[in-house]
Design an enzyme around this catalytic site. Structure first.
Site, PDB file in Angstrom:
ATOM      1  N   GLU A 269       0.880  -1.173   0.000  1.00 22.96           N
ATOM      2  CA  GLU A 269       0.000   0.000   0.000  1.00 22.96           C
ATOM      3  C   GLU A 269       0.915   1.218   0.000  1.00 22.96           C
ATOM      4  OE1 GLU A 269      -1.861   2.965   2.718  1.00 22.96           O
ATOM      5  OE2 GLU A 269      -2.536   1.020   3.472  1.00 22.96           O
TER       6      GLU A 269
ATOM      7  N   CYS B  17      -2.834   7.877   4.492  1.00 18.80           N
ATOM      8  CA  CYS B  17      -2.763   7.351   3.127  1.00 18.80           C
ATOM      9  C   CYS B  17      -4.064   7.608   2.373  1.00 18.80           C
ATOM     10  CB  CYS B  17      -2.453   5.864   3.151  1.00 18.80           C
ATOM     11  SG  CYS B  17      -3.621   4.882   4.122  1.00 18.80           S
TER      12      CYS B  17
END
Length: 701
Positions: free
Chosen positions: A278, A317
């Protein structure tokens, strides 16, 4: 960082002749012991004051041995447990951690997190543990084998079949995490790993590793996990990845540059190690053409963008990096956002008046400032000054403070930096669009993102946006006035929803409920005679051994019931009076049941037919034992299919077989799944389904 660099960045030592002697050195938990690195420890600084919080070093640790310990101790211990036993461990751990949460909150302020930010990290992480504990007991069997999909018949005579099953990998899951969520980042990966039956090694990012280390200490102290289940590395992973093999898993959350290096590590490539990443994500929020200034959606959009810019100081994120809005709404949007951001108080998060804390470190602040400079090649600053932080508490020199910065790019179609550069802080850029196609294209220019949000009350706009954004985003959140109070918002990954995205976002996938548990398991197709498959999977299937005796299966407790126990019932003939009575009693007077001529005109029927639910009701009347007994309740029917029409005069019989037994660990009953097959006088299957019941573990005869 070295001591001289620490001092150069504003650090203060009480006694330079004995530097950092009162600061605790973090330890790694390896092979069942807490150990220190043997090299030069590096200070980790409070994000608000610049004062040292801890020292970190992992040099000299035998990482090959840490993998071996997890494989030889933790893995076998976990694999001996059922899914429910592992889920109960997660529940017990979550409850213990929640009891001690205040200790984590107190230390979390050093990371720059406010109380609200810390709640996301600490209680959000613990909540994820508890969510997986609940779903594990509710959705997984109380066994060590996970059946995947339906039985595949491989022969006409029914003597050869196949079933996909899933087994936990026999290696170790290495989780390399980012600095922004030192608790949640660990727990959201640990929960499905443990539930799958796989041990883990946690490697937190150094800047905030002191909070992860504290939580791991408390986890170890509970004694809930078997030895070897959880290990921790505080510092560099050294040669750890040199020793991973095909049974291991490596996950990474962080920069795309680092992720690409890890993904191409010779051992990961050579051994086909499962790798999940990720990485960077230029997430977009799109304001619908209908959401003009003055509408509820416009106000919600402003609130959401401001929240995502300032929560965790923009170090998420999932934060909104690109704000895509109709050109006609840009002026009002800049003013509304500028006014809202100007009210955000910046300072030491230990101060209750502070709404946004600093970035995690001075290095991180310098990084964000450098990225803002790149963005300014395409955009102009519309609000905020990245070089002159205005704070109400903390050390403006030694603290990593940065006020929210809003930029505006007037020509986003020809711009580059706004679609390529991520400033991982309280920074967003407004991009104007003319048409929905242009808005979608701007979002796609991010090359793959974790999440996009669309604020609209226009169904057609929402429909077109989702169709265009879907291939490029892991999650799409639609916000409007109806869901405003209950929405979890743009930036909140949820345990039940997938977290990940294509392309730039890393191409990985985490969370998503039980989906993520399967990431740590191997799917295998098992081919065998049905009775052997049944023995392997713990689930009866057609062609497997069936046992008939004089005791009705509903008279058996879980202690007595066995997979394959079967009842073949008496029969019952369906009459026209039955059909008409059922129709009049229930109100279901659909023409196929009541009108002979119309029913014959239907290509599926050759006259009036019985109701499907009449068939199910008659079947229950045939197989149910009426006396009080071990069967406590019927709680559902799965996979109901009507396969052959039933006409007046047809005679029905039922074969009921115990298909699966799922006892509960902490209660005095369990679930039993029964295969129910209803046939007519010609042995044709007219209905097929599973009956679900709650059955007592014991029952006096």
């Amino acid at each position: 960082m070295p001591i001289d660099e620490y001092l150069a960045q504003g650090g203060k030592l009480t006694s330079p002749n004995a530097p950092l002697r009162d600061v605790r050195q973090l330890e790694s938990y390896i092979g069942g012991q807490w150990v220190r690195g043997v090299g030069q420890a590096v200070p980790l600084l409070d994000a608000s004051t610049g004062q040292p919080v801890a020292l970190i070093d992992a040099s000299g640790i035998d990482f090959a041995e840490s993998l071996a310990h997890g494989r030889s101790k933790g893995g076998p211990a976990l694999r001996k447990m059922s899914f429910h036993e592992r889920a109960l461990m997660l529940k017990a751990l979550g409850q213990k951690l929640m009891e001690g949460k205040d200790e984590f909150y107190a230390l979390s302020t050093s990371t720059g997190a406010t109380r609200t930010d810390s709640w996301i990290d600490i209680e959000g992480g613990i909540g994820t543990l508890l969510s997986y504990a609940s779903r594990g007991r509710r959705e997984l069997p109380n066994s060590r084998v996970l059946v995947d999909g339906e039985v595949e018949q491989l022969s006409r005579d029914g003597t050869f079949s196949a079933q996909h099953v899933m087994s936990p990998l026999e290696g170790v899951a290495v989780h390399i995490n980012a600095f922004n969520f030192p608790c949640w980042g660990m727990l959201e990966k640990l929960a499905p790993t443990i539930l799958a039956g796989m041990p883990a090694i946690i490697k937190p990012a150094s800047q905030t590793a002191y909070l992860t280390e504290l939580m791991v200490r408390r986890i170890v102290e509970t004694g809930i996990f078997p030895e070897g289940t959880l290990q921790l590395i505080c510092g560099s992973v050294g040669d750890l990845l040199d020793h991973v093999d095909c049974q291991d898993v490596v996950t990474f959350t962080g920069s795309a540059t680092t992720g690409r290096k890890l993904r191409t590590h010779p051992a990961i490539v050579g051994n086909s190690v499962r790798f999940t990443m990720e990485a960077d994500s230029l997430n977009a929020a799109i304001l619908g053409t209908d959401a003009v200034a003055g509408t509820e959606e416009f106000d919600l959009f402003v609130k959401e963008v401001a929240r995502e810019m300032t929560a965790k100081a923009g170090q998420k994120c999932t934060a909104i990096r690109r704000v895509i809005a109709p050109r006609g709404s840009v002026e009002a949007l800049i003013k509304a956002l500028g006014d809202r951001l100007a009210k955000v108080t910046l300072g030491n998060p230990a101060d209750e008046a502070v709404k946004m804390g600093p970035l995690a470190s001075l290095a991180q602040r310098d990084e964000v400032r450098a990225r803002i400079a790149e963005l300014r090649g395409d955009a102009e600053i519309a609000a905020g000054d990245p070089d002159r932080p205005s704070i109400i508490s903390g050390d403006v020199v030694a603290g990593a403070f940065l006020n929210p910065v809003l930029l505006y790019c007037d020509r986003p179609g020809s711009a580059r930096a706004v679609h390529d550069v991520e400033a991982f802080g309280p920074v967003s850029t407004i991009l104007p669009y003319e048409t929905i196609d242009e808005a979608a294209e701007l979002a796609r220019r991010g090359k793959g993102s974790l999440v996009a949000s669309v604020f609209t009350n226009d169904a057609s706009f929402a429909r077109e946006a989702v169709a265009a954004l879907g291939p490029w985003h892991g999650r799409i959140m639609i916000g409007n006035r109806v869901s405003a109070k209950s929405s979890t918002g743009h930036g909140s990954p949820l345990p039940v929803l997938v977290h990940g995205g294509p392309g730039r976002a890393g191409g990985g996938e985490e969370l998503g409920g039980i989906r993520s548990v399967k990431h740590y398991m191997q799917r295998s197709a098992v081919q065998a005679a049905p009775w052997l498959l049944s023995e392997v999977t713990g689930r009866w299937m057609a062609g497997a051994i069936a046992r008939k005796d004089t005791v009705h299966p509903f008279r058996k407790s879980l202690a007595e019931l066995e997979i394959g126990d079967q009842l073949v019932t008496a029969t019952r003939t369906v009459t026209l009076d039955d059909i008409e009575h059922f129709a009049n009693f229930t109100g279901d007077t659909f023409y196929a049941h009541m009108d002979e001529e119309a029913a014959r005109a239907n290509p599926f029927f050759d006259g009036r037919v019985a109701h499907g639910y009449l068939i199910v009701s008659f079947a229950a009347g045939l197989f149910v034992d009426p006396s009080p007994g071990p069967v406590l309740a019927n709680y559902g029917v799965d996979a109901l299919r009507f396969l052959t029409p039933v006409n007046p005069g047809d005679t029905l019989g039922v074969t009921l077989t115990c298909k699966q037994i799922n006892p509960r660990e902490t209660e005095d009953h369990g679930e039993v799944r029964w295969d129910c097959t209803v046939t007519n006088q010609e042995a044709q299957v007219v209905a097929q389904y599973d009956v679900l019941t709650m059955v007592a573990k014991t029952w006096p005869r």
